[in-house]
Design an enzyme around this catalytic site. Structure first.
Site, PDB file in Angstrom:
ATOM      1  N   TYR A   1      23.103  59.428  -3.139  1.00 54.12           N
ATOM      2  CA  TYR A   1      22.613  58.105  -3.540  1.00 54.12           C
ATOM      3  C   TYR A   1      22.678  57.130  -2.369  1.00 54.12           C
ATOM      4  O   TYR A   1      21.775  56.330  -2.155  1.00 54.12           O
ATOM      5  CB  TYR A   1      23.415  57.549  -4.718  1.00 54.12           C
TER       6      TYR A   1
ATOM      7  N   PHE B   1      -6.548  42.804   3.409  1.00 50.25           N
ATOM      8  CA  PHE B   1      -6.467  44.064   2.688  1.00 50.25           C
ATOM      9  C   PHE B   1      -6.066  43.720   1.251  1.00 50.25           C
ATOM     10  O   PHE B   1      -5.293  42.783   1.024  1.00 50.25           O
ATOM     11  CB  PHE B   1      -5.481  45.050   3.323  1.00 50.25           C
ATOM     12  N   THR B   2      -6.575  44.482   0.294  1.00 46.97           N
ATOM     13  CA  THR B   2      -6.429  44.145  -1.128  1.00 46.97           C
ATOM     14  C   THR B   2      -4.982  43.831  -1.532  1.00 46.97           C
ATOM     15  O   THR B   2      -4.696  42.734  -2.007  1.00 46.97           O
ATOM     16  CB  THR B   2      -6.955  45.310  -1.993  1.00 46.97           C
TER      17      THR B   2
ATOM     18  N   ASP C   1       0.756  44.881   9.949  1.00 46.48           N
ATOM     19  CA  ASP C   1       0.453  45.933   8.973  1.00 46.48           C
ATOM     20  C   ASP C   1       0.125  47.172   9.799  1.00 46.48           C
ATOM     21  O   ASP C   1      -0.982  47.313  10.306  1.00 46.48           O
ATOM     22  CB  ASP C   1      -0.720  45.509   8.082  1.00 46.48           C
TER      23      ASP C   1
ATOM     24  N   LYS D   1      -0.579  56.992   5.117  1.00 45.33           N
ATOM     25  CA  LYS D   1      -1.790  57.108   5.962  1.00 45.33           C
ATOM     26  C   LYS D   1      -1.419  57.836   7.262  1.00 45.33           C
ATOM     27  O   LYS D   1      -1.164  59.013   7.248  1.00 45.33           O
ATOM     28  CB  LYS D   1      -2.379  55.726   6.246  1.00 45.33           C
TER      29      LYS D   1
ATOM     30  N   ARG E   1     -16.265  49.674  -1.526  1.00 44.93           N
ATOM     31  CA  ARG E   1     -15.591  48.593  -0.806  1.00 44.93           C
ATOM     32  C   ARG E   1     -16.627  47.472  -0.687  1.00 44.93           C
ATOM     33  O   ARG E   1     -17.306  47.337   0.323  1.00 44.93           O
ATOM     34  CB  ARG E   1     -15.135  49.060   0.593  1.00 44.93           C
TER      35      ARG E   1
ATOM     36  N   PHE F   1     -10.868  47.031  -8.852  1.00 45.90           N
ATOM     37  CA  PHE F   1     -11.622  48.234  -8.476  1.00 45.90           C
ATOM     38  C   PHE F   1     -10.964  49.517  -8.961  1.00 45.90           C
ATOM     39  O   PHE F   1     -11.632  50.517  -9.175  1.00 45.90           O
ATOM     40  CB  PHE F   1     -11.829  48.281  -6.952  1.00 45.90           C
TER      41      PHE F   1
HETATM   42  C1  LIG Z   1      -2.874  51.446   1.973  1.00 46.27           C
HETATM   43  C2  LIG Z   1      -2.707  50.192   2.673  1.00 46.27           C
HETATM   44  C3  LIG Z   1      -1.737  49.264   2.289  1.00 46.27           C
HETATM   45  C4  LIG Z   1      -0.879  49.435   1.045  1.00 46.27           C
HETATM   46  O1  LIG Z   1      -0.068  50.547   1.094  1.00 46.27           O
HETATM   47  P1  LIG Z   1       0.269  51.464  -0.192  1.00 46.27           P
HETATM   48  O2  LIG Z   1       1.118  52.548   0.379  1.00 46.27           O
HETATM   49  O3  LIG Z   1      -1.019  51.952  -0.753  1.00 46.27           O
HETATM   50  O4  LIG Z   1       1.015  50.621  -1.155  1.00 46.27           O
HETATM   51  C5  LIG Z   1      -1.604  48.121   3.040  1.00 46.27           C
HETATM   52  N1  LIG Z   1      -2.390  47.877   4.102  1.00 46.27           N
HETATM   53  C6  LIG Z   1      -3.342  48.736   4.505  1.00 46.27           C
HETATM   54  C7  LIG Z   1      -4.197  48.426   5.682  1.00 46.27           C
HETATM   55  C8  LIG Z   1      -3.549  49.919   3.797  1.00 46.27           C
HETATM   56  O5  LIG Z   1      -4.519  50.758   4.173  1.00 46.27           O
END
Ligand SMILES: *Cc1c(COP(=O)(O)O)cnc(C)c1O
Length: 461
Positions: free
Chosen positions: A76, A128-129, A219, A262, A386, A453
């Site tokens: 843990y 970004f969303t 980011d 990613k 998109r 979306f």
């Molecule tokens: C995917 C993504 C996020 C969010 O990350 P999650 O792991 O999906 O929560 C933030 N910024 C960018 C540019 C992304 O591609």
């Protein structure tokens, strides 16, 4: 054959395990897309032949990463794998402290809540969303200060994610530096088509923000891909290694949010990285409320181990060249076929210009959503909208936001598909493009409040 002919490259790995995919008939696909309300997010993955919905969490892990999974320390508190992850973040990215999270948006939530006050403005290189939504939920307003070229799918600018320094400085002067908690910099910019920011621009942004004492939050979801483009395109960087470039990018920023689903080659995970001690203490305290103890933050020990290994693999030159090379292969094939795409080709996917492909549809008729459905119907290839659907509504007026770009993203998972899969995708898109005038628009029949979306449903007009 000429001695000077450019030689082909191939993936720097061989395949050890395979996962069969299902081939479907057009009738089966017609039924599936109707049941999914013409939203590719609502298709079952078993109904998909080649899945280009997203590059998020869809990478194939290496044998080293799978071996690391077996070395999970599921304690843990104080798991050995957390310390491996912390070491990897310090070694490859150079940030001082990390707070693990289950994925990127959880890190965005924490940093937004800690740094943004009601009425603040957060400038960034295109939204970004999830990033923008967390800024809004914390009481802030996102302001796009990317260069104009980023909104022009025809522009071949090599660094379309660069910040427009004039736009940024004007905003600081207009709102006051105390209303700007940080500048948000993404490497690469997803919504602009996977486009990179240059190091020369980032250095200028750093100089400007230092003058006003404003930090930069990075980011870093696709930082290795951004570094590849810098090595390939930016004067003075051809002889620098990918790890050196990645480290330099990070050194110009103060904190970072990472979706390791990613670039970092794992199926789940993320983190917040910070240099500031006080901010670290607050973040480490807050993660306990929402994610879990600060040495696992919503991740299993084995997942942290796979991530630590994935980080080191992600900055390997042969890997990143093959990864971006495969995306560019698909993009150039579509360009040769005459299909309108966003140029230059980005790092993680090829973005089809739905406004140009379906000129008979207005933006209210959701051209990108319609195009994604049509491609699925043709071949079982799953892509993503998109455009206006992803852009959501203005929280004040309730009107649709109308983005300049109306795109369909063909996103390539890392180390998953072969060049032959890319050929099949290109041929399907070409076939749909040839019959594009027959494609009808869509209308909403169900629309959730947030990130619509993902779950909206549609009907053919
Ligand atoms: C995917 C993504 C996020 C969010 O990350 P999650 O792991 O999906 O929560 C933030 N910024 C960018 C540019 C992304 O591609």
């Amino acid at each position: 054959m000429s001695k000077h002919k450019k030689r082909s490259w191939a993936e720097p790995y061989k395949i050890k395990m395979v996962e069969p995919v299902k081939m479907t008939t057009r009738e089966e696909r017609q039924k599936a897309i109707e049941e999914a309300g013409f939203n590719t997010f609502l298709l079952r993955s078993e109904e998909v032949y080649i899945d280009l919905l997203t590059d998020s969490g869809t990478s194939a892990m290496s044998d080293r990463q799978w071996a690391g999974m077996m070395m999970g320390d599921e304690a843990y508190a104080g798991s050995r794998n957390f310390y491996h992850l912390e070491d990897a973040v310090r070694k490859y990215y150079g940030y001082k402290h990390i707070v693990p999270t289950h994925q990127g948006r959880a890190a965005e939530h924490i940093i937004s809540q800690l740094m943004i006050k009601e009425g603040d403005f957060i400038p960034g290189n295109m939204y970004f969303t999830t990033t923008k939504l967390h800024q809004e939920l914390a009481g802030g307003t996102f302001v796009d200060v990317i260069i104009d070229e980023a909104h022009d799918p025809e522009s071949e600018h090599p660094f379309k994610a660069d910040i427009d320094l004039n736009k940024l400085e004007e905003l600081i002067k207009e709102k006051g530096a105390d209303r700007i908690p940080y500048v948000s910099i993404a490497t690469t910019v997803n919504m602009a088509g996977g486009q990179p920011i240059s190091l020369s621009n980032l250095k200028e942004v750093r100089k400007l923000t230092e003058k006003y004492d404003i930090p930069i939050v990075h980011d870093m979801t696709r930082v290795a891909e951004n570094a590849y483009f810098i090595k390939d395109r930016e004067p003075g960087y051809a002889d620098k290694s990918i790890p050196e470039i990645v480290k330099e990018i990070c050194s110009l920023t103060d904190a970072a949010t990472m979706s390791s689903k990613k670039d970092a080659l794992v199926n789940i995970g993320g983190f917040l990285a910070v240099n500031d001690e006080e901010l670290f203490d607050k973040a480490r305290n807050m993660v306990v409320i929402y994610e879990g103890l600060h040495t696992y933050g919503g991740m299993a020990g084995r997942d942290m181990e796979a991530l630590a290994i994935g980080i080191s693999e992600s900055v390997d030159y042969d890997h990143i060249r093959a990864r971006v090379g495969q995306v560019i292969y698909l993009g150039e094939k579509l360009i040769q076929m005459g299909v309108p795409v966003v140029k230059p080709i980005g790092s993680h996917g090829v973005f089809l210009d739905a406004k140009k492909i379906l000129p008979h549809l207005s933006q209210d008729q959701l051209p990108a959503q319609s195009l994604a459905s049509a491609i699925y119907l043709d071949s079982g290839v799953r892509s993503m909208e998109r455009g206006v659907v992803s852009a959501g509504r203005n929280p004040e007026t309730g009107e649709h936001n109308y983005p300049k770009l109306e795109l369909v993203r063909l996103t390539i998972p890392r180390r998953v598909y072969t060049q032959a899969h890319m050929d099949v995708v290109a041929e399907s898109v070409e076939a749909v493009y040839e019959n594009a005038k027959d494609i009808k628009g869509l209308k909403f029949v169900y629309e959730p409040e947030y990130l619509r979306f993902f779950q909206s449903r549609f009907e053919v007009l």
